[in-house]
Scaffold this motif. Sequence first.
Motif, PDB file in Angstrom:
ATOM      1  N   GLY A 177       0.778  -1.233   0.000  1.00  0.00           N
ATOM      2  CA  GLY A 177       0.000   0.000   0.000  1.00  0.00           C
ATOM      3  C   GLY A 177       0.804   1.276   0.000  1.00  0.00           C
ATOM      4  N   LYS A 178       2.142   1.179  -0.134  1.00  0.00           N
ATOM      5  CA  LYS A 178       2.990   2.373  -0.126  1.00  0.00           C
ATOM      6  C   LYS A 178       3.802   2.438  -1.419  1.00  0.00           C
ATOM      7  CE  LYS A 178       3.501   2.630   4.901  1.00  0.00           C
ATOM      8  NZ  LYS A 178       4.471   2.688   6.035  1.00  0.00           N
ATOM      9  N   PRO A 179       3.850   3.619  -2.062  1.00  0.00           N
ATOM     10  CA  PRO A 179       4.642   3.751  -3.294  1.00  0.00           C
ATOM     11  C   PRO A 179       6.120   3.495  -3.029  1.00  0.00           C
ATOM     12  CG  PRO A 179       3.183   5.639  -2.981  1.00  0.00           C
ATOM     13  CD  PRO A 179       3.175   4.868  -1.690  1.00  0.00           C
ATOM     14  N   LEU A 180       6.764   2.825  -3.971  1.00  0.00           N
ATOM     15  CA  LEU A 180       8.200   2.593  -3.867  1.00  0.00           C
ATOM     16  C   LEU A 180       8.963   3.818  -4.348  1.00  0.00           C
ATOM     17  CD1 LEU A 180       8.406  -1.051  -5.270  1.00  0.00           C
ATOM     18  CD2 LEU A 180       8.549  -0.337  -2.874  1.00  0.00           C
ATOM     19  N   LEU A 181      10.166   3.982  -3.802  1.00  0.00           N
ATOM     20  CA  LEU A 181      11.031   5.048  -4.289  1.00  0.00           C
ATOM     21  C   LEU A 181      11.441   4.760  -5.731  1.00  0.00           C
ATOM     22  CD1 LEU A 181      13.427   5.514  -1.221  1.00  0.00           C
ATOM     23  CD2 LEU A 181      11.489   6.963  -1.862  1.00  0.00           C
ATOM     24  N   ARG A 207       8.997  -9.267  -5.510  1.00  0.00           N
ATOM     25  CA  ARG A 207       7.606  -8.805  -5.536  1.00  0.00           C
ATOM     26  C   ARG A 207       7.389  -7.776  -6.640  1.00  0.00           C
ATOM     27  NH1 ARG A 207       6.707  -6.926   0.421  1.00  0.00           N
ATOM     28  NH2 ARG A 207       4.530  -6.697  -0.218  1.00  0.00           N
ATOM     29  N   MET A 208       8.377  -6.933  -6.893  1.00  0.00           N
ATOM     30  CA  MET A 208       8.275  -5.985  -8.002  1.00  0.00           C
ATOM     31  C   MET A 208       8.129  -6.723  -9.329  1.00  0.00           C
ATOM     32  SD  MET A 208      11.181  -3.162  -6.911  1.00  0.00           S
ATOM     33  CE  MET A 208      11.007  -2.155  -8.409  1.00  0.00           C
ATOM     34  N   CYS A 209       8.949  -7.748  -9.504  1.00  0.00           N
ATOM     35  CA  CYS A 209       8.909  -8.511 -10.753  1.00  0.00           C
ATOM     36  C   CYS A 209       7.573  -9.229 -10.914  1.00  0.00           C
ATOM     37  CB  CYS A 209      10.067  -9.498 -10.800  1.00  0.00           C
ATOM     38  SG  CYS A 209      11.690  -8.722 -11.064  1.00  0.00           S
ATOM     39  N   GLU A 210       7.069  -9.821  -9.833  1.00  0.00           N
ATOM     40  CA  GLU A 210       5.769 -10.494  -9.891  1.00  0.00           C
ATOM     41  C   GLU A 210       4.675  -9.538 -10.348  1.00  0.00           C
ATOM     42  OE1 GLU A 210       5.113 -12.088  -6.038  1.00  0.00           O
ATOM     43  OE2 GLU A 210       6.660 -13.650  -6.222  1.00  0.00           O
ATOM     44  N   ALA A 211       4.774  -8.273  -9.938  1.00  0.00           N
ATOM     45  CA  ALA A 211       3.739  -7.291 -10.261  1.00  0.00           C
ATOM     46  C   ALA A 211       3.658  -6.999 -11.762  1.00  0.00           C
ATOM     47  CB  ALA A 211       3.996  -5.997  -9.490  1.00  0.00           C
ATOM     48  N   VAL A 212       4.736  -7.317 -12.512  1.00  0.00           N
ATOM     49  CA  VAL A 212       4.727  -7.069 -13.961  1.00  0.00           C
ATOM     50  C   VAL A 212       4.861  -8.377 -14.748  1.00  0.00           C
ATOM     51  CG1 VAL A 212       5.559  -4.687 -13.763  1.00  0.00           C
ATOM     52  CG2 VAL A 212       7.213  -6.572 -13.936  1.00  0.00           C
TER      53      VAL A 212
END
Length: 246
Positions: A177-181, A207-212
């Motif tokens: 729920g928080k934007p990444l830098l 987790r970033m990779c999973e999101a795309v």
Amino acid sequence: MSELGLASRREADEWISRGWVWVDGQRVTELGTRVTPDQHITVDPAATSRQAEQVTVVLHKPIGYVSGQAEDGYEPAVVLVTERNHWRGDTSGRRFRPEHLRGLAPAGRLDIDSVGLLVLTQDGRIAKQLIGQDSEVEKEYLVRVQYEAAGAHPGPLPEVFPAADLERLNHGLSLDGKPLLPAKVWWQNEDQLRFVLREGKKRQIRRMCEAVGLKVVGLKRVRIGRVVLGDLPPGQWRYLGPDERF
């Protein structure tokens, strides 16, 4: 004292208790003494001498070791810091002593399935620099990936992976729920990305990779600040050199 970078909070408490701290020439022995910005703090040479004896270790962590406390039957990476595993290419000039293990703790995480540069330190100032709330030290990773949609579009991943999703990896994703830098992410070769981050949320890159739509099949940290993994072999370690700074 911590804010000025003179010592960690724990060190400051010890120095004050030992009578090693002066404010405007007056010895301070009471913990929690307030100091105004215009006052001058000095410390006993014994304190800085003890501080200089603290060590920081650069370890090439292999798969199968956890960064911190042992868990689920897996050993902590610190068990690899032995005389036998001390890299012969170490140019620091230090020799291993058992007391270098006392209070040696990881300054940051590297999950059990990841490899590469892990820093362990006795120095609270370095720990704060690397994992403190205000840390802006970059961490760099090589990340081998598979693209779930690549089966329908055979070819090198940089050609079939949407440019818009690469832009999202650089800036635009959120976790918990928080934007990444903002990050720096680009293709290193046909199936490997290079990530440069200034934060370290739990399993962030995976987790970033999973999101795309990407699956991480290999992750290696190669740099923290100005300190690089270099030729350090897996499972071996070296001391941070006297002229090295993160």
